[in-house]
Design a protein around this motif. Sequence first.
Motif: not given
Length: 138
Positions: A21-24, A27-30, A33-37, A59-64
């Motif tokens: 629903a929302c990606l955050t 820091a320092h990389a436009a 994006f990482t998952a906003d849990k 418990d998960f992580s995502m980087t796009i």
Amino acid sequence: MKRLTAATTAIATLTVLATVACLTPAAHAATTFTADKAHTSVSFAVRHMMSQVRGSFTDFSMTIVKDDANLAGSSVDFRIQATSVNTASEMRDKHLRSEDFFFVEKFPTITFVSTSIAAAGGSDYTVTGDLTIRGVTR
């Protein structure tokens, strides 16, 4: 052997839906994006006999990484800790964590790593990649 085959089939047909629903922005990389849990869920539904069993992973992580100048340089890296499976039944969750299914002692992480990303029109993209569950990649 028959139980392992059935377990492998169930894992292969496991449908994991990641609703973002929302990606955050990291820091320092436009473009990273990482998952906003707080606004992301990872859920699944598996057909069992005549019904569906629904569950989630907590418990998960995502980087796009999205590279507008070179889409081929974009990527998705998604990791789930299999021990975090939750189907609202502790007995079933314990069985899913066992050697019959996820075998979390030996294979604690489920991963999806993109191999290609293609524009699908508008703001939609088709992401192809490798899903690894229990050491098997498809």
